[in-house]
Structures are given as C-alpha cells and as structure tokens.
Design an enzyme around this catalytic site. Sequence first.
Site, short mmCIF file in Angstrom:
data_model
loop_
_atom_site.label_atom_id
_atom_site.label_comp_id
_atom_site.label_asym_id
_atom_site.label_seq_id
_atom_site.Cartn_x
_atom_site.Cartn_y
_atom_site.Cartn_z
N ASP A 149 35.92 32.47 23.09
CA ASP A 149 37.25 32.11 22.63
C ASP A 149 37.58 32.65 21.23
O ASP A 149 36.74 32.66 20.33
CB ASP A 149 37.32 30.57 22.58
CG ASP A 149 38.70 30.04 22.27
OD1 ASP A 149 39.61 30.30 23.07
OD2 ASP A 149 38.86 29.36 21.23
N GLU A 212 37.70 36.97 24.40
CA GLU A 212 39.13 36.68 24.43
C GLU A 212 39.75 37.39 23.24
O GLU A 212 39.66 36.93 22.11
CB GLU A 212 39.41 35.18 24.32
CG GLU A 212 40.87 34.86 24.62
CD GLU A 212 41.53 33.93 23.63
OE1 GLU A 212 40.88 33.46 22.68
OE2 GLU A 212 42.73 33.69 23.80
C1 NOJ Z 1 42.46 30.45 22.88
C2 NOJ Z 1 42.56 29.58 24.09
O1 NOJ Z 1 42.85 30.39 25.22
C3 NOJ Z 1 43.64 28.56 23.81
O2 NOJ Z 1 43.96 27.82 24.97
C4 NOJ Z 1 43.15 27.67 22.69
O3 NOJ Z 1 44.18 26.77 22.33
C5 NOJ Z 1 42.78 28.49 21.45
N1 NOJ Z 1 42.01 29.66 21.77
C6 NOJ Z 1 41.98 27.65 20.46
O4 NOJ Z 1 40.67 27.48 20.87
#
Ligand code: NOJ
Length: 480
Positions: A149, A212
Amino acid sequence: MNDFGYDVSDYRNVDPLFGNLENFDTLIAEAHERDIKVLIDFVPNHTSSDHPWFKAALESRDNPYRDYYIFKDPKSAGSETHTTLPPNNWLSVFGGSAWEYDGASGQYYYHAFLAEQPDLNWENPAVQEEMANIIRFWFDRGVDGIRVDAIRWMGKDLEFRDDPENPHFKTGQDPYHMVRHIHSRFGPRQEDYLRVMTSVAREYEDKIIIWEDHRDTLTPVPQQIKRIHGVDPEVSAPFIFEPMHTPFSSQAFANMVNTNQQHLGKDLQPFYCFGNHDEHRLVTRFGEKQARMLAVMQLMLPGTPVLYYGQELGMPDATIHKDQVQDPFEKRVPDRGLGRDPERSPMPWNNGPNAGFTTAATPWLPLIDDYRHINVETELEDKNSFLWLHKTLLDLRREHPVFYEPSYEHAYVDDAVFAFWRTNETEQFLTILNFSESEAEFYAPEGGKLVVSAQGHDYDDQLPVFAKINALDGVVLRYG
Ligand code: NOJ
C-alpha cells in the site's frame, strides 16, 4: 477500521470481525488445493494509532518507539515557537494538515492519511527489520504475495521541506492538490525501502510483490517506469492504474497502452488495472457497452490483468445516501464525488435477501440498485452476461500460450478504432476495439476467425475479410 483495514493495530493477526488465523490457514489451504494463489494487502507506510508501538511512542519523547514514527517540533516563527504552527505545509490525503499536535509532549506527529494512521519512520533500521519480519511471517504461513500500500508516501524529503504551491489548482478540486507533492512523496530513499521488501521476497522461491503506485504528472513516464518497475523486476512490479484515469477514446487508450508497452519492453510485466476500491466503477464511469468492450481490451493485453470484484459482473457503483456514508474521505471532504463507498458495496452473489452477501439484517453498505439482475447466480444462467464474456476471455487466455508471452504489437488507431496484435510463431490474435457509437470501418486481413465479440455479434456477413465493426464492439480474430 477508521480506514477499513488500512489502519493496522496488529500486523500478525486477523481482525476478529473477519475471523482468526485458523480460518486464514484454512483459506490458504483450500485456495492452494484449487491452484489459486493468495496475495494479501500489506500496509508499511503507516500503522493504526492503536498500535502498541504508537501508544508507546506517545508515552514520552525518549521512549524507544518514539523514533518508529515521525515526531517534530512545531515550526518556530521568529524567536517564538507556536504550537499552532505545524512543522511544514504537508497535507493529508484525507483533508487538512498532515500533522497532528500531541499536547503531552509538545510535538507534532506526521500522518499522510488520517490522524489515526501515523506514518512510520522508514529511516529507522528497526522499523525496516520489523516490517521485513512481518512479511516473513505471512510468507511462512503460505501467502503467495503482497500488494504493498501507498508506496509513494514512504519516501519523504529528508529535510522535510515545504511542498510548493500548485499553480494549476482550481477551487472546487480536491484540496490535497493545492500543493505539488514533490517533497512529501517520492523521497530519495523510496527505492531503498522497497528493496527491504523485495529482498525478503527473494529469500523464497516463488513470492511476488505488487506495488500500489500511481503515475504522476511530475516525472516523464519512462523515468517512472524505470523507477518502480526497475526496483527488482524478478519479484515485483507496480499496478498500472492509468486505465482508471484514461478518457474513453481510441487515441487515449492506444497512447496509454503503446507508451507502456514500448517502455516495458519484453522483460517488465504490466499489471493493467481497470478498477479498484478507490475509484468509481468502470460501468459507472463509461457505460455498460463501453465496459464490455474494455473487458476485451484488458484481457487481451499482455501481462497480468487485475479485476476488481464485481467488474466481471458489470457491477456499477451503488447509490449512497448521506446517512449511509462510511468512508472517512467522504466525511472529511464531502460532496465532491471523492467518497469511495459507491464502489465498495457488497458482492452480489444471488437475487435473494442482501444478494446473498450476509445473513445480517443490513449489510455494511447498501447493495447496488439492480442486484436482482447483476449477480453471479443470475449471470451464470445467461450466456450473454458480463460474467460469460469474462469467462470466455479468460478461457481464451488460458488455452493459448501466446497470451502468457510478452508479445504486443500496435496494429492501428484512428478516431474510432484501436487495434493490436498478440502473436508468436504459431498463433496470431488481432483485437479490434471500436470506441465510437456507430459502425466503424477497419480492414482486417483475410482469414481471421471470430473468437469473441464484446456485444455478442456474429459478423457472418463480414468474413473472410473483416471490414465493419459494430458500435462499441471489441472483437478478437484468430489467425493460423
Ligand atoms: C491506498 C488504499 O488503496 C486506500 O484505500 C487507503 O485509504 C490508502 N492507501 C491509505 O492506506
């Protein structure tokens, strides 16, 4: 659950809301039994403010866990120090300053997301070691990979300089974009932190890491591809989220794909992503027919396609009334269409109560309006459904080795049509996508056999030379 799982208070357990470690082991075993790999989300940028490390860090300035996080003195103005002045102008993605004042110690702590999600200090080797051990914990348990993430926030400017103002910002836009995030993100040590994780993956035979990461407008695409894909391409790759931000036009999609394919070459693997839990659903963004056509595109492209649950059903966003809002983003920055609840509504399994999602009286978010037609059971009975289109495309991928290979060749683009080839020595597949709402001309070479039509046309009158593609259709022709 302040940010629905992205605020972790125990990295080595399952939230009791969802079960326990024993259930998790069963899930992994049953999945592996069926040849399904399981990846889990890993959140290394921040913990929950309920994490014991953070609680310890708040105890005193010299607690050993203090340096697991980012605490800074208030900014001094002239000779005086004002507690009302955060250390710099960095903003929280979810609205307001990214600094939260801790009255007990007289310092601020940094949180790129909610105040309940304090950022970890990745400059601290102890943090790196903890996170590496957590990844080992899950890999040893049988997890096949991790989706990591928010990596762009992990790297911070080492001097914590202010972000400059964004001259292109317009009132009404997401206030986060008031500044250009050149210091609060992509810091100089980001790749080193990512390598901590890839080196853990390398200790094993067959683990994978998917980052991500979004493309940004600050850096040329080739440089961005190199930066993240280049970290360790044998065990890791980023999602390609551009399909979620590309306008619906043949030229725009052709340009997006061709640029990626050109710079990825044959060695770097794309993970094209057309939807996720942070963006409005494909059908809602573009329409049903458009989404069917893009399904053909996504599943015929090279690499590993990533589908967001319900995408295979043609699931649209749900309608969320004000009193049903769950997402902290919508609560803090309301009424701008930024909330993520609409795309997070329950998976519709059947047309029974609560679409078969839960036996509770009400699910956590409302169902999509049309769940009586858009659900797994109903769609399985209809060969023209979204679900069958996806099954057909996935079978095609599975049956033909050319789709496991990196080959990609641009064939054609004009204002209506985008076409590309996937070929090897024995097989040739041509995908032709008509983005326009009327019939489009495209002269496909003689001898192609129609294997898929997104809108279910048979084109009997067109063969053997393929000349006209119906409105919004995506067709795949097989040669050889
Ligand atoms: C990216 C995630 O996809 C999202 O859903 C989340 O709120 C943020 N990162 C914070 O972790």
